[in-house]
Design a protein around this motif. Structure first.
Motif, short mmCIF file in Angstrom:
data_model
loop_
_atom_site.label_atom_id
_atom_site.label_comp_id
_atom_site.label_asym_id
_atom_site.label_seq_id
_atom_site.Cartn_x
_atom_site.Cartn_y
_atom_site.Cartn_z
N THR A 1 0.84 -1.21 0.00
CA THR A 1 0.00 0.00 0.00
C THR A 1 0.87 1.25 0.00
OG1 THR A 1 -0.16 0.34 2.40
CG2 THR A 1 -1.72 -1.23 1.40
N ASP A 2 0.24 2.37 -0.29
CA ASP A 2 0.93 3.64 -0.09
C ASP A 2 0.69 4.10 1.34
OD1 ASP A 2 -1.62 4.83 0.02
OD2 ASP A 2 -1.52 5.60 -2.03
N LYS B 1 -1.28 6.12 2.58
CA LYS B 1 -2.67 6.33 2.95
C LYS B 1 -3.50 5.05 2.91
CE LYS B 1 -2.85 11.20 1.57
NZ LYS B 1 -3.57 12.21 0.76
N ASN C 1 -3.89 2.98 0.30
CA ASN C 1 -4.36 2.59 -1.03
C ASN C 1 -3.52 1.42 -1.54
OD1 ASN C 1 -6.26 4.83 -1.36
ND2 ASN C 1 -4.42 6.11 -1.46
N VAL C 2 -4.19 0.44 -2.13
CA VAL C 2 -3.49 -0.74 -2.63
C VAL C 2 -2.68 -0.38 -3.87
CG1 VAL C 2 -3.75 -3.04 -3.63
CG2 VAL C 2 -5.16 -2.37 -1.67
N VAL C 3 -1.39 -0.67 -3.80
CA VAL C 3 -0.46 -0.44 -4.92
C VAL C 3 -0.27 -1.72 -5.72
CG1 VAL C 3 1.93 0.14 -5.51
CG2 VAL C 3 0.73 1.41 -3.69
N GLU D 1 -4.65 3.60 7.66
CA GLU D 1 -5.90 3.80 6.92
C GLU D 1 -6.14 2.65 5.94
OE1 GLU D 1 -6.32 7.82 5.27
OE2 GLU D 1 -4.48 8.36 6.33
N GLY D 2 -7.41 2.47 5.56
CA GLY D 2 -7.77 1.49 4.55
C GLY D 2 -8.10 0.13 5.12
N ALA E 1 3.15 7.28 -2.35
CA ALA E 1 2.22 7.40 -3.47
C ALA E 1 2.86 8.14 -4.64
CB ALA E 1 0.96 8.12 -3.02
N GLY F 1 -5.63 -7.37 -0.75
CA GLY F 1 -6.05 -6.26 -1.59
C GLY F 1 -6.90 -6.65 -2.77
#
Length: 648
Positions: free
Chosen positions: A377-378, A380, A382-384, A459-460, A471, A645
């Protein structure tokens, strides 16, 4: 050192020493593909394959008499044909492929394999600069009027899996040995504009600057230009051979791994070149690079963070006990590993002082395993890049270059991008090439390790211990390498408008490139283009349970006839709802041995349908399985998939 494969002594008498590039393969290519061959093993495999290939009939095109093909296959004759082509083509011997004196060789028919002509050389990829890439062409006597372009592997630079005259081609092509030649395909492949197995040193010139021309060829250009050159060469070759104009009826592309990336790129940026495209277990560098960097770095977080292979072998029985029955039958295969609830921090045995060390995991080792199974993830959340599947977890996922004396070094693995085809350095050289060379242009002040951190929570929805990257660096990869990435759903619009066909497949126990890349990509396509039913008019995904990267072994059905499937879809309008796959035994290097008795068979259902056992008869026979359209349990996501993810 093992001897190079010499097909004159192995299978095809009289063609001379060829495939010296497979000196490297004989030592064990693991960069993406794990191919390896000793001379004796190759001898046995090629001889056996010649007598046990499939029985699919050749195409309906005109056949050439062997003497006519042999005459046309002389270097001077082929060069005369090539001289008329544009962009410019030069027939010659190449350094990184099969060695043909003058760049051409004729191979007489043997067993079920018809006579064929093979040609090597170079073609111009950029007329303004004169940049070239190498090619390998195969012209069978029984030409079926069709063109097949074969993808590469890893970061290319070689033809290890893209020569249809070698049994290694089943790795990228699926099907059976020599299938394209037996079917009558004129086939082409390219090294994508550079030579060798290295991840990215080939893209750095003597001054230390990055060769942008080399990058463009690797990203997309060599593949795109070859589609034009290869088809023009095919038309010219057979027109002269038959003394009458000949055109191409259908054109196809087929590739796995790095070749799967090639397929996705073709589908995204130049779909008009092919009537049908097959993309298997495709590489997406935009997320994969961070994962390939992060996992080896997780193993050197501390002295005790590395997980030995013996411990990794303890994981699968624990996973199977929790997840094997989820598809309705306990048969050793997990069709949808994303539906599992296995989590390393909850379900692996921990060392507590009373447990035998060889049967338990330390906290640091559990965290290392979690970095592979959990999404990157990044900052925040978010799935990378999705994590790996929990089924058949393999030590290969955790291979690192030799451990540095200073575990905290900013450049922990200097010199690891040596082009060593034995794969002893794992996938770090590919990751470092993408991030340091391709994106950061070999900046001497840039260190890949600086991008990677680890943590849990935040987060997430993904909260397990994982790789975390900035990110802005993810955005940089997507910006700098956009033409090398075929996983942007918006870029498939042109293929759909042209009504071309795209057959995707992925090994659900892939230990190199997580299958959830393909699953998430397909789910995004369905969302963007009107749902699964509409999408399946042009794009279908098939999942192969219990199989490793590019079907090189495994416990599940690992071989299916992808080429016939795309032919029937494109030429006869018969879209594949199910593809019967067969388990073939593999040697220690993952090469399937078609001479030995086959194992279980099973239908591969179009995603999101899950194969269903009837409850009666042999569970290892495809006839006792079906693909009921209302059984969409491949969409189910449990905690394993959630932490990996997988899109819900």
């Amino acid at each position: 050192m093992h001897q190079a494969l010499d097909i004159e002594q192995i299978y095809f008498p009289g063609i001379g020493s060829r495939w010296r590039i497979l000196l490297a393969v004989s030592l064990g290519l693991v960069l993406f593909l794990g191919v390896g061959y000793s001379h004796g093993q190759a001898d046995a495999q090629v001889r056996q394959s010649a007598g046990s290939v499939g029985s699919t009939a050749a195409g309906s095109g005109d056949a050439l008499a062997a003497p006519d093909l042999a005459a046309l296959c002389r270097p001077e004759a082929v060069s005369a044909i090539a001289a008329r082509l544009s962009p410019a083509v030069t027939v010659k011997e190449i350094a990184n492929g099969p060695k043909f004196t003058g760049g051409a060789t004729f191979v007489p028919a043997k067993a079920q394999v018809p006579a064929f002509c093979q040609v090597t050389g170079s073609f111009v990829t950029n007329p303004k600069t004169g940049k070239t890439a190498n090619f390998l062409a195969t012209f069978p006597a029984n030409w079926n009027g069709k063109y097949l372009q074969m993808g590469c592997s890893g970061h290319c630079g070689q033809f290890a899996v893209s020569d249809p005259a070698m049994p290694f081609a089943t790795i990228t092509n699926q099907g059976y040995p020599f299938e394209p030649i037996i079917k009558g395909y004129a086939s082409f492949a390219t090294d994508e504009g550079h030579e060798g197995f290295a991840g990215g040193t080939w893209a750095i010139n003597a001054s230390g600057e990055v060769d942008e021309e080399a990058l463009q060829d690797f990203y997309y250009r060599a593949t795109q230009v070859l589609a034009t050159v290869g088809k023009a060469f095919t038309r010219a070759f057979y027109s002269q051979a038959m003394n009458a104009p000949r055109d191409i009826d259908y054109a196809y592309f087929n590739g796995c791994s790095g070749g799967g990336r090639d397929a996705y790129v073709a589908a995204s940026y130049f779909p008009e070149e092919f009537d049908g495209i097959i993309g298997g277990s495709a590489y997406d560098g935009s997320g994969g690079a961070f994962q390939m960097a992060g996992i080896p770095l997780s193993s050197i977080r501390s002295a005790g963070a590395q997980v030995p292979a013996a411990l990794i072998s303890l994981i699968d029985p624990i996973v199977k006990a929790r997840c094997d029955k989820l598809d309705g039958v306990e048969d050793g295969l997990i069709q949808n590993p994303a539906a599992c609830d296995f989590r390393p921090e909850l379900h692996l045995p921990r060392c507590n002082g009373d447990t035998v060390m060889e049967q338990c995991f330390s906290e640091a080792q559990i965290e290392t395993i979690s970095t592979a199974l959990t999404a990157v993830t990044d900052e925040k959340g978010n799935v990378v890049q999705p994590g790996f599947s929990v089924s058949e977890i393999q030590p290969a996922t955790f291979v690192t270059p030799p451990r540095p004396a200073d575990l905290a070094a900013r450049d922990p693995f200097p010199g690891s991008d040596s082009g060593d085809p034995a794969g002893t350095n794992g996938y770090w050289p590919l990751a470092d090439a993408v991030l340091k060379v391709f994106v950061h242009k070999n900046d001497p002040e840039f260190y890949t390790r600086d991008l990677v951190s680890f943590g849990a929570g935040g987060e997430g929805a993904v909260t397990d211990y994982r790789i975390i990257v900035p990110a802005k660096e993810v955005d940089a990869v997507k910006r700098e390498m956009r033409m090398a990435i075929g996983h942007f759903p918006e870029n498939l619009k042109r293929l759909l408008e042209l009504d071309r066909k795209f057959l995707l497949w992925h090994n659900m126990s892939d230990q190199v490139l997580t299958p959830y890349m393909s699953v998430n990509y397909y789910k995004r396509l369905a969302k963007q283009y009107g749902g699964y039913e509409k999408l399946q008019d042009n794009v279908r995904l098939f999942a192969l349970p219990g199989t490793p990267h590019c079907s090189m072994g495994g416990i599940g059905p690992n071989s299916f006839d992808a080429l016939s499937a795309i032919e029937n879809w494109v030429e006869n309008g018969e879209a594949p709802d199910a593809l019967v796959a067969t388990l073939h035994p593999a040697n220690a290097f993952g090469m399937l041995d078609f001479s030995k008795p086959a194992g279980r068979t099973m239908p591969l259902c179009k995603f999101p349908v899950m194969a269903r056992y009837s409850g009666k008869g042999d569970v290892d026979s495809a006839e006792n399985w079906s693909c009921p359209g209302d059984d969409t349990r491949m969409l189910s996501v449990g905690e394993s998939g959630r932490q990996a993810g997988v899109i819900e």
